[in-house]
Design a protein around this motif. Structure first.
Motif, short mmCIF file in Angstrom:
data_model
loop_
_atom_site.label_atom_id
_atom_site.label_comp_id
_atom_site.label_asym_id
_atom_site.label_seq_id
_atom_site.Cartn_x
_atom_site.Cartn_y
_atom_site.Cartn_z
N MET A 1 31.71 39.51 30.91
CA MET A 1 30.77 39.83 31.94
C MET A 1 30.87 38.83 33.08
O MET A 1 30.81 39.22 34.23
CB MET A 1 29.38 39.82 31.31
CG MET A 1 28.35 40.45 32.15
SD MET A 1 28.51 42.20 32.02
CE MET A 1 26.97 42.68 32.57
N ARG A 2 31.04 37.58 32.76
CA ARG A 2 31.12 36.54 33.77
C ARG A 2 32.39 36.70 34.60
O ARG A 2 32.40 36.35 35.78
CB ARG A 2 31.07 35.17 33.09
CG ARG A 2 31.19 34.02 34.03
CD ARG A 2 30.86 32.73 33.29
NE ARG A 2 31.30 31.57 33.98
CZ ARG A 2 30.73 31.07 35.06
NH1 ARG A 2 29.67 31.65 35.56
NH2 ARG A 2 31.20 29.99 35.64
N LEU A 3 33.43 37.24 34.02
CA LEU A 3 34.72 37.39 34.71
C LEU A 3 34.60 38.28 35.95
O LEU A 3 35.28 38.06 36.93
CB LEU A 3 35.74 37.96 33.72
CG LEU A 3 37.19 37.94 34.16
CD1 LEU A 3 37.66 36.51 34.42
CD2 LEU A 3 38.06 38.60 33.13
N THR A 4 33.74 39.25 35.94
CA THR A 4 33.62 40.17 37.09
C THR A 4 32.67 39.67 38.15
O THR A 4 32.48 40.31 39.16
CB THR A 4 33.12 41.55 36.60
OG1 THR A 4 31.85 41.39 36.00
CG2 THR A 4 34.12 42.19 35.67
N ALA A 11 39.51 38.64 43.48
CA ALA A 11 40.81 38.42 44.12
C ALA A 11 41.95 38.84 43.20
O ALA A 11 42.92 39.46 43.63
CB ALA A 11 40.95 36.94 44.53
N VAL A 12 41.85 38.50 41.93
CA VAL A 12 42.89 38.90 40.96
C VAL A 12 42.93 40.43 40.84
O VAL A 12 44.00 41.04 40.84
CB VAL A 12 42.65 38.23 39.59
CG1 VAL A 12 43.53 38.84 38.51
CG2 VAL A 12 42.88 36.73 39.68
N CYS A 17 45.71 45.57 42.07
CA CYS A 17 45.71 46.91 42.70
C CYS A 17 46.77 47.00 43.81
O CYS A 17 47.52 47.98 43.89
CB CYS A 17 44.33 47.23 43.27
SG CYS A 17 43.10 47.55 42.01
N LEU A 18 46.83 46.01 44.69
CA LEU A 18 47.82 46.01 45.77
C LEU A 18 49.24 45.96 45.22
O LEU A 18 50.15 46.61 45.75
CB LEU A 18 47.57 44.85 46.73
CG LEU A 18 46.31 44.99 47.59
CD1 LEU A 18 46.11 43.73 48.43
CD2 LEU A 18 46.38 46.21 48.47
N ALA A 19 49.45 45.20 44.15
CA ALA A 19 50.78 45.13 43.53
C ALA A 19 51.17 46.49 42.97
O ALA A 19 52.33 46.92 43.10
CB ALA A 19 50.80 44.06 42.44
N ALA A 20 50.22 47.19 42.36
CA ALA A 20 50.51 48.52 41.81
C ALA A 20 50.86 49.50 42.93
O ALA A 20 51.81 50.28 42.82
CB ALA A 20 49.31 49.02 41.01
#
Length: 176
Positions: A1-4, A11-12, A17-20
């Motif tokens: 939960m803290r990760l989001t 940023a990650v 998403c941009l890499a995909a």
């Protein structure tokens, strides 16, 4: 939960998403060449020749580098049939050949040219063609009125290109 909840996590996620998307774009085949669809008009020309009582004209051959990209038969004024053959020219401008058996003076040439004002004549294969120019549409038109038929070459192409198309026009023999 803290990760989001942290900026770093967003940023990650954005980077993933941009890499995909970037990987997808690199893997997808792309053509950098222009492709203009070519449309054969021989059947349309033959059908038009069968449908009208007068001498039909058509290109003996397409000018070099030109792509025929549209053709149709339509009903014009007073029930007269109209043949339209459209082209992308070698300079990638638009040109169209049209003909109709409307009665002389019926205005077919004027309607196709979007103008009734002559700007001179052009000699094509020793025959005079009336020139029309509509500046606001960048439209040039060559008109030749023959017994029973009006021939029109029009478009955004320059005068030499329009004359090149007009020079290819020949009488099409009636089918036996």
């Amino acid at each position: 939960m803290r990760l989001t909840r942290t900026f770093y996590s967003y940023a990650v996620a954005l980077f993933v998403c941009l890499a995909a998307v970037g990987l997808f774009l690199l893997m997808t085949p792309q053509s950098r060449t222009e492709r203009i669809p070519k449309r054969d008009y021989s059947i349309t020309l033959a059908n038009f020749n069968r449908a009208v009582p007068y001498t039909v004209w058509g290109p003996a051959q397409d000018p070099g580098g030109w792509v025929p990209n549209s053709n149709r038969i339509a009903d014009g004024a007073n029930g007269a049939k109209v043949l339209y053959l459209g082209y992308a020219t070698a300079k990638r401008e638009h040109a169209m050949f049209a003909q109709s058996g409307e009665q002389p003076g019926a205005g077919f040439g004027n309607r196709m040219a979007n103008s009734d004002k002559s700007v001179g004549t052009e000699q094509v294969n020793g025959q005079p063609w009336d020139k029309r120019f509509r500046e606001d549409k960048n439209q040039r038109t060559l008109i030749r009125t023959l017994p029973g038929v009006t021939l029109v070459v029009t478009g955004t192409a320059d005068w030499p290109e329009l004359a090149q198309l007009a020079a290819t026009l020949r009488e099409v023999p009636k089918p036996a």
